[in-house]
Design a protein around this motif. Structure first.
Motif, short mmCIF file in Angstrom:
data_model
loop_
_atom_site.label_atom_id
_atom_site.label_comp_id
_atom_site.label_asym_id
_atom_site.label_seq_id
_atom_site.Cartn_x
_atom_site.Cartn_y
_atom_site.Cartn_z
N GLU A 289 0.82 -1.21 0.00
CA GLU A 289 0.00 0.00 0.00
C GLU A 289 0.85 1.26 0.00
O GLU A 289 0.36 2.33 -0.37
CB GLU A 289 -0.94 -0.01 1.22
CG GLU A 289 -2.04 -1.05 1.14
CD GLU A 289 -2.96 -0.83 -0.06
OE1 GLU A 289 -3.26 0.35 -0.37
OE2 GLU A 289 -3.35 -1.82 -0.69
N TRP A 290 2.12 1.14 0.42
CA TRP A 290 2.98 2.32 0.45
C TRP A 290 3.59 2.64 -0.91
O TRP A 290 4.29 3.64 -1.07
CB TRP A 290 4.09 2.16 1.49
CG TRP A 290 4.86 0.88 1.45
CD1 TRP A 290 4.72 -0.17 2.30
CD2 TRP A 290 5.91 0.51 0.52
NE1 TRP A 290 5.61 -1.18 1.97
CE2 TRP A 290 6.35 -0.79 0.88
CE3 TRP A 290 6.50 1.13 -0.57
CZ2 TRP A 290 7.36 -1.46 0.18
CZ3 TRP A 290 7.51 0.47 -1.26
CH2 TRP A 290 7.92 -0.81 -0.88
N SER A 310 -3.95 -7.73 -6.90
CA SER A 310 -4.47 -6.39 -6.62
C SER A 310 -3.35 -5.36 -6.68
O SER A 310 -2.17 -5.69 -6.56
CB SER A 310 -5.11 -6.35 -5.23
OG SER A 310 -4.15 -6.59 -4.22
N PRO A 312 -2.32 -1.37 -5.11
CA PRO A 312 -2.63 -0.52 -3.95
C PRO A 312 -3.51 0.66 -4.33
O PRO A 312 -3.43 1.18 -5.45
CB PRO A 312 -1.26 -0.07 -3.47
CG PRO A 312 -0.38 -0.17 -4.67
CD PRO A 312 -0.88 -1.34 -5.45
N GLU A 313 -4.35 1.08 -3.40
CA GLU A 313 -5.17 2.27 -3.62
C GLU A 313 -4.27 3.49 -3.73
O GLU A 313 -3.27 3.60 -3.04
CB GLU A 313 -6.15 2.46 -2.46
CG GLU A 313 -7.26 1.42 -2.43
CD GLU A 313 -8.31 1.78 -1.41
OE1 GLU A 313 -8.41 2.98 -1.08
OE2 GLU A 313 -9.01 0.86 -0.95
#
Length: 355
Positions: A289-290, A310, A312-313
């Protein structure tokens, strides 16, 4: 190129370049560069007519006696390229070539050791030993080759220079390929390689720990790691706060079967990392995510990572990202319209909305 200019280039080249083969009739004394693709007898036929040869490139497998004759005959060589040769011993007379800048011994399957006299080549800038799969170790006095700028090695040793102090302060490019026992580079990494900019490890099966090698390479900009089956990039059982004093710009990792997640120590390069390539890491499950905090990242390439499911947002809104390539990731689904702000996209997709 204009015909007159083309003819002039050929005329000048004919006087300085010579391809020694079975069709040679005569040779100009002005020849400076030899390309040898014929028998040793043909080389001997012309060598006495040449006085100031600077470069010799073998395009056929020479006998060691031919190499020794050229070393003895031509004392002002700058380039000596003998790739794909098959002699067990490089002539010790190589140490007399005081002006040599470039030595290529790639893919010699028979050579087991180099003469220590090679360490007298204090002006040597490039030494290519990759593909020398039976090379047991480097000569003990290689630390004297202080002007080396590029070094490519294949060796059976566990360490490049086990004894003595490394003094490769001029080295800028180091490539280690097919080194099955390699565990480290030098005993004291903090005392050498202060100008190393490019480092590559390919097919180094015993290499498990990366940080002890790179943490002192303060000039390192490009890191390439491929086919190192025991490497997962994690350090200290997951402790990633390492305070690395590096300015890495390009990271290329390929075929690391133990890699499941990217290590947090990559955050150390948030201000400098511009290109990240992840290829054929079959067990990589997710990007962290980072990742969007890598504020200098311009290129992100991920290929053939079957488990990646997936992203990351926030990755869609990275302002610096200019190129995104995602191919061969069957578990990953995304919409093309989410990437409208990325100038260059390269996806695997069937319709125009999913990959």
């Amino acid at each position: 190129m204009h015909d007159l200019v083309h003819d002039l280039v050929l005329s000048i080249g004919h006087e300085e370049w010579l391809e020694i083969d079975s069709d040679n009739k005569d040779v100009a004394s002005t020849v400076r560069h030899l390309s040898i693709s014929s028998s040793d007898q043909e080389v001997s036929k012309f060598s006495n007519k040449l006085t100031n040869v600077k470069s010799i490139i073998y395009r056929t497998e020479p006998h060691v006696s031919s190499v020794e004759a050229c070393i003895s005959r031509f004392k002002s060589l700058r380039v000596l390229a003998i790739p794909d040769s098959d002699f067990e011993n490089l002539p010790s007379s190589i140490g007399t070539q005081k002006h040599l800048r470039y030595l290529d011994l790639t893919r010699n399957q028979s050579i087991k050791k180099l003469p220590n006299s090679i360490c007298k080549l204090h002006n040597l800038q490039t030494l290519l030993l990759d593909g020398c799969e039976n090379l047991e170790r480097l000569p003990k006095d290689m630390r004297n080759m202080v002007n080396l700028r590029a070094l490519a090695v294949t060796t059976k040793d566990t360490c490049l220079l086990e004894n003595g102090v490394c003094c490769f302060s001029s080295l800028q490019i180091l490539s280690m390929r097919s080194c099955p026992k390699l565990e480290r580079l030098f005993p004291q990494m903090d005392r050498c390689l202060t100008n190393l900019r490019t480092l590559g490890f390919m097919e180094c099966a015993s290499l498990t720990s990366l940080i002890p090698i790179i943490k002192h390479l303060t000039a390192l900009e490009i890191l390439y790691i491929s086919d190192c089956k025991e490497m997962d990039l994690k350090e200290g059982g997951g402790g990633d706060a390492l305070d690395l004093n590096l300015r890495l710009q390009i990271l290329d990792i390929r075929r690391l079967p133990k890699l499941e997640v990217l290590p947090e120590w990559l955050l150390e390069f948030a201000d400098t990392l511009r290109h990240l390539h992840i290829n054929e890491c079959e067990n990589l499950k997710a990007l962290p995510e980072w990742l969007p905090t890598l504020k200098s990242l311009q290129t992100l390439e991920i290929t053939r990572s079957n488990e990646l499911s997936s992203l990351p947002e926030g990755i869609h809104h990275m302002k610096t990202l200019r190129k995104l390539k995602i191919k061969g990731c069957p578990q990953l689904v995304t919409r093309l319209q989410d990437w409208s702000n990325i100038p260059e996209l390269e996806f695997d997709y069937e319709d125009d909305e999913v990959i």
